[in-house]
Design an enzyme around this catalytic site. Structure first.
Site, PDB file in Angstrom:
ATOM      1  N   TRP A 100       0.831  -1.213   0.000  1.00  0.00           N
ATOM      2  CA  TRP A 100       0.000   0.000   0.000  1.00  0.00           C
ATOM      3  C   TRP A 100       0.861   1.256   0.000  1.00  0.00           C
ATOM      4  O   TRP A 100       0.580   2.208  -0.732  1.00  0.00           O
ATOM      5  CB  TRP A 100      -0.958   0.004   1.201  1.00  0.00           C
ATOM      6  CG  TRP A 100      -1.891  -1.172   1.183  1.00  0.00           C
ATOM      7  CD1 TRP A 100      -2.013  -2.124   2.149  1.00  0.00           C
ATOM      8  CD2 TRP A 100      -2.804  -1.540   0.140  1.00  0.00           C
ATOM      9  NE1 TRP A 100      -2.953  -3.055   1.774  1.00  0.00           N
ATOM     10  CE2 TRP A 100      -3.450  -2.727   0.560  1.00  0.00           C
ATOM     11  CE3 TRP A 100      -3.140  -0.985  -1.095  1.00  0.00           C
ATOM     12  CZ2 TRP A 100      -4.419  -3.368  -0.215  1.00  0.00           C
ATOM     13  CZ3 TRP A 100      -4.103  -1.628  -1.881  1.00  0.00           C
ATOM     14  CH2 TRP A 100      -4.728  -2.803  -1.434  1.00  0.00           C
ATOM     15  N   ASP A 170      -1.542   6.577   6.170  1.00  0.00           N
ATOM     16  CA  ASP A 170      -2.584   5.599   5.854  1.00  0.00           C
ATOM     17  C   ASP A 170      -2.800   4.782   7.126  1.00  0.00           C
ATOM     18  O   ASP A 170      -1.911   4.047   7.557  1.00  0.00           O
ATOM     19  CB  ASP A 170      -2.114   4.713   4.692  1.00  0.00           C
ATOM     20  CG  ASP A 170      -3.159   3.676   4.269  1.00  0.00           C
ATOM     21  OD1 ASP A 170      -4.157   3.506   4.994  1.00  0.00           O
ATOM     22  OD2 ASP A 170      -2.957   3.039   3.213  1.00  0.00           O
ATOM     23  N   LYS A 194     -11.829  -2.244   7.481  1.00  0.00           N
ATOM     24  CA  LYS A 194     -10.933  -3.032   8.322  1.00  0.00           C
ATOM     25  C   LYS A 194     -11.414  -2.962   9.777  1.00  0.00           C
ATOM     26  O   LYS A 194     -11.665  -3.972  10.385  1.00  0.00           O
ATOM     27  CB  LYS A 194      -9.492  -2.514   8.226  1.00  0.00           C
ATOM     28  CG  LYS A 194      -8.996  -2.254   6.811  1.00  0.00           C
ATOM     29  CD  LYS A 194      -8.857  -3.512   5.974  1.00  0.00           C
ATOM     30  CE  LYS A 194      -8.674  -3.279   4.485  1.00  0.00           C
ATOM     31  NZ  LYS A 194      -7.397  -2.762   4.078  1.00  0.00           N
TER      32      LYS A 194
END
Ligand SMILES: *Cc1c(COP(=O)(O)O)cnc(C)c1O
Length: 358
Positions: A100, A170, A194
């Site tokens: 990511w 993030d 999540k």
């Protein structure tokens, strides 16, 4: 019968939240309709929307000079929105600690200079690299990290010292798992699926001075933070049901004692699993101790056939989604807020039994 779901995302939600949502699914309050059916301009929906933001502010202790935005497009869209909105000199710094973080860097390259100050690619992202702040660009528009690396199970043990360069993080697989000091960051973002809500909404917490007027630029209206900041995230139809679910999850977090209680609960759970992995002769953790995530725990046996057998037998026993990310293989147990400690204890008991037989 419900299973123990170790998915990295979309992930397990608290049972109390699912039951509450079920009880309100047909008729929310005395509105005579489901939240899914409400106009996003109605009083009923607006109350849900504003309560969600108020709870987010309260639980994360978000200072007044930060805006909370509800967006769509997932964390991936932030890989573009961040450079589109924050680049002025055209330069940003990145620490590449996984897939990511790498995507955030490679998307930013479309818009400017995306400098990699450190990477842990040499050892399959199993650690967080040492950071040398003399390599940081003092003129960068932002400094990007992925705080918790969902795929590789690492997290930053401390924050980089970026001085006046805004730190952008993030926090997709980390937010709400423990307290954070929001004012250490210029911008925090997280997709919901999540640890926050079902897929659909993406949370952005942004310091107000970073919200620029881009009305004369080529940046699409829908990709400007200001569009959402000026409209209470109601410029167009927001993902209303996800925001409603987010509100229920935040109420649940608050009822459990907030983020310090979450931290305690998550540390306990992670310790149960890591302690077993560190003594097991069959399974082992793939991550150096001081960089281990409390949320995502990858592990391997070192033998692909045995890994496959374990995943299959675990599934049959009610422990699902234990396969590692398709890019790394092995196993991964994601143990977000909503995973009860019994789930981890029972998984460890199952692993010990499997170890005896294999
Ligand atoms: C899941 C995840 C993403 C991707 O999120 P999407 O909503 O699918 O775009 C990005 N970053 C991290 C850290 C993640 O865990």
């Amino acid at each position: 019968m419900r299973v123990y779901n170790f998915s990295a995302g979309p992930a397990v939600l608290p049972e109390e939240v699912l039951k509450k949502a079920a009880s309100e699914m047909f008729e929310h309050g005395d509105s005579g309709q489901s939240v899914m059916e409400m106009s996003h301009r109605s009083k009923e929906y607006e109350a849900i929307h504003n309560e969600c933001e108020a709870l987010m502010r309260e639980i994360l202790a978000i200072p007044d000079n930060y805006k909370v935005l509800f967006l769509q497009g997932g964390a991936n869209m932030q890989f573009d929105m961040i450079p589109l909105n924050l680049l002025k000199t055209g330069k940003a710094d990145f620490v590449v600690t996984g897939q990511w973080a790498g995507k955030a860097q490679s998307e930013a390259k479309r818009y400017g200079e995306a400098n990699i100050v450190a990477s842990s690619k040499d050892k399959t992202f199993s650690y967080i690299p040492e950071l040398d702040s003399s390599k940081f660009d003092p003129n960068a528009d932002y400094f990007h990290i992925c705080f918790n690396n969902t795929i590789f199970g690492t997290r930053f043990p401390e924050l980089p010292e970026t001085g006046s360069v805004p730190l952008v993080a993030d926090m997709s697989s980390y937010i709400l798992s423990e307290p954070v000091n929001v004012s250490d960051f210029g911008l925090i973002y997280a997709c919901a699926q999540k640890n926050v809500a079902p897929a659909g909404v993406t949370i952005v917490i942004i310091r107000e001075d970073l919200i620029r007027d881009l009305s004369d630029s080529k940046v699409p209206t829908m990709l400007q933070y200001k569009t959402y900041a000026d409209s209470n995230s109601l410029y167009n139809t927001p993902p209303t049901y996800s925001i409603y679910m987010c509100k229920l999850v935040l109420e649940w977090v608050k009822s459990k004692g907030g983020l310090s209680a979450m931290k305690e609960h998550n540390e306990k759970k992670a310790a149960v699993l890591y302690d077993y992995l560190d003594t097991s002769k069959l399974f082992r953790s793939t991550v150096e101790k001081r960089f281990r995530s409390q949320m995502n725990v990858p592990f391997v046996t070192g033998n692909e056939e045995i890994d496959k057998k374990f995943i299959k037998e675990a599934k049959a026993a009610g422990f699902v989604n234990l396969a590692g990310h398709r890019s790394v293989g092995g196993m991964r147990a994601s143990i977000y807020n909503a995973m009860p400690i019994e789930g981890v204890e029972k998984l460890v008991a199952f692993m010990a039994e499997f170890e005896k037989n294999n």
